[in-house]
Write an enzyme that holds these catalytic residues in place. Structure first.
Site, PDB file in Angstrom:
ATOM      1  CB  ALA A   1      -0.865  -0.099   1.214  1.00 40.73           C
TER       2      ALA A   1
ATOM      3  CG  ASP B   1      -5.073   2.170  12.470  1.00 40.93           C
ATOM      4  OD1 ASP B   1      -4.041   1.739  13.226  1.00 40.93           O
ATOM      5  OD2 ASP B   1      -4.733   2.740  11.394  1.00 40.93           O
TER       6      ASP B   1
END
Length: 520
Positions: free
Chosen positions: A268, A384
């Site tokens: 990513a 997160d």
């Protein structure tokens, strides 16, 4: 919206930070397939090898003498004499020295894992017996000279800091001549990739090393490493490598232009970009490794599309908007609103631990975001929430900039977990996240803001009494970060109410303490 890399920042980085930006990261789990070894050959390596070779008969004799006499004493009760005792001590000393040196030569590698770094046995004394360190414990990477007469840096100092509140510091010195130049680059960039918080002195773009060779002095810098990384790591890490987009690359039929890469990890990447109207945006890219099982690939794509669609419908002043999501060349992209400001990790890194009233103000804003997310249908769990994902704008307001959907996408496809464990509760590590998991992350974030340190993973976050840091918010931290879900606040609304109550009480107490003005 699952666990994501801690090294992501939708902000325009400084040149120094761009130098630190990683371009590759292995996302496997600890094990044989997720480690890379870098050998170190001390100056005494060859001499020590010869010494072991020539002293092997002596060590063999000492071993036979020691174990045979020990056997006789244990089973036949042979009487111990002064000469026998002295012989046993001497033979034991010979064996200890021989095998100790052998162990130093055999265990001579830096082992890079997803979770941290293991040091060669040579440093057993310098680290007081601790040879395994997690990446968060690595606090600094320093290029220095061993002597003032040396023209260029000839040694590398790695500084580690224990995760406990005492924060004891351990340093090891690595002679650059003892590591292959290519391996040195791997080591440095593995540190930059996995420990983006670590201080680098001097900045990498200022580092110029000199290595004497037969043909003269060879100069080494860290300005270009993509080719090295591709060639050397491709055979070992090929399932997880992908090449980030270059500046001026275009997407969406030319309507999106990449300006620069902000961060990258695993499969990513995050880019600063602009759309066809010139508006600045953030683009997140995610790629499924080609060797992932088809079932996991399908699940990952379904998850990514569903969550991208869900996030695009969110409308909250403190949440960066997801503007679009699409697929090109089997790469999945997410377009986000650009937020101008400073993330809380960098803010605290530059300004130090923050006052309790500041932290309570921010905690209230964060909790308002959680209330909004948790009251959606269905409820949205962030999973997160860290200082890296919260940007402080110039007006003092916080904005949640990332949900980690791209990293969740890769994590699902590879069957791995990506995230910052210091901010993850036990149930989330087991894949059983609940709304109270975000409350745990909120408490962990508040601990970081108050102390300037990441909390110890899987522990109740508490500021140690008797230090220089304030401890009045310990009850709030303890209830947010309780290991047992049942002992935490039941909902984010309850947490918000408690934070507002604490702020009112502190404001009232401050008003009482403030001296009354005397009118004339």
């Amino acid at each position: 919206m699952n666990e994501s890399n801690s090294d992501k920042l939708p902000l325009r980085p400084t040149p120094e930070e761009m130098e630190r930006t990683p371009v590759r990261r292995h996302t496997g789990t600890p094990g044989e397939g997720s480690k890379f070894q870098i050998p170190q050959k001390p100056v005494f390596y060859k001499q020590a090898g010869r010494l072991l070779k020539f002293t092997f008969p002596i060590a063999l004799f000492a071993g036979v003498f020691f174990f045979w006499n020990t056997f006789l004493i244990a089973y036949f009760h042979v009487a111990l004499t002064a000469n026998l005792v002295m012989g046993l001590i001497q033979s034991a000393a010979v064996l200890l020295c021989y095998f100790g040196l052998l162990f130093v030569l055999l265990k001579n590698k830096f082992t890079l894992h997803l979770w941290g770094i293991s040091l060669p046995f040579l440093y057993i004394g310098a680290t007081f017996g601790k040879l395994t360190w997690s990446w968060p414990q690595l606090s600094a990477l320093i290029f220095s000279r061993s002597d003032a007469k040396v023209a260029a840096a000839d040694q590398l100092v790695l500084r580690f800091q224990d995760a406990d509140d005492d924060g004891s510091i351990v340093e090891i010195v690595v002679k650059l001549s003892e590591i292959d130049q290519l391996d040195l680059k791997k080591l440095v960039y593995a540190i930059v990739t996995n420990a983006p918080h670590a201080e680098i002195e001097p900045p990498l773009d200022k580092v110029a090393l000199e290595f004497p060779t037969v043909s003269g002095i060879k100069h080494l810098n860290f300005n270009s490493f993509t080719t090295m990384w591709d060639e050397e790591f491709s055979t070992r890490y090929s399932p997880t490598l992908f090449v980030p987009l270059a500046p001026e690359s275009t997407l969406r039929s030319g309507t999106i232009t990449i300006i620069e890469m902000v961060a990258s990890g695993g499969s990513a990447a995050i880019y600063s970009a602009k759309d066809s109207s010139g508006r600045q945006i953030i683009v997140k890219e995610a790629v499924i490794p080609k060797n992932s099982p088809e079932a996991l690939k399908t699940k990952a794509i379904e998850l990514f599309n569903r969550e991208a669609l869900l996030l695009s419908k969110l409308n909250h002043p403190h949440i960066a908007k997801v503007l679009d999501h699409f697929v090109e060349s089997e790469h999945h992209y997410e377009v986000l609103e650009y937020i101008d400001g400073l993330d809380l990790r960098r803010f605290v890194k530059e300004r130090g631990p923050q006052p309790e009233d500041f932290v309570l103000n921010w905690a209230e804003q964060i909790c308002e975001i959680l209330v909004y997310l948790h009251t959606q249908e269905p409820p949205i769990l962030h999973r997160d929430l860290t200082p890296d994902n919260l940007v402080l704008r110039v007006d003092g307001q916080l904005v949640l900039i990332d949900f980690g959907a791209a990293n969740a996408f890769v994590g699902t496809a590879t069957g791995t977990m990506i995230g910052k464990q210091s901010y993850m509760p036990p149930e989330q590590l087991r894949g059983k996240a609940v709304p109270q998991s975000d409350i745990y992350s909120l408490g962990s974030t508040c601990y970081f803001l108050l102390t300037g340190r990441d909390p110890t993973p899987l522990e109740v976050s508490q500021i140690k009494e008797g230090g220089n840091l304030p401890t009045s918010l310990n009850p709030l931290l303890a209830k947010c970060t309780a290991i047992d879900v049942a002992q935490r606040f039941a909902t984010s609304s309850e947490t918000l109410h408690e934070i507002r109550t604490i702020r009112k009480q502190r404001a009232l107490a401050a008003a009482v303490m403030r001296p009354e003005r005397t009118s004339f």
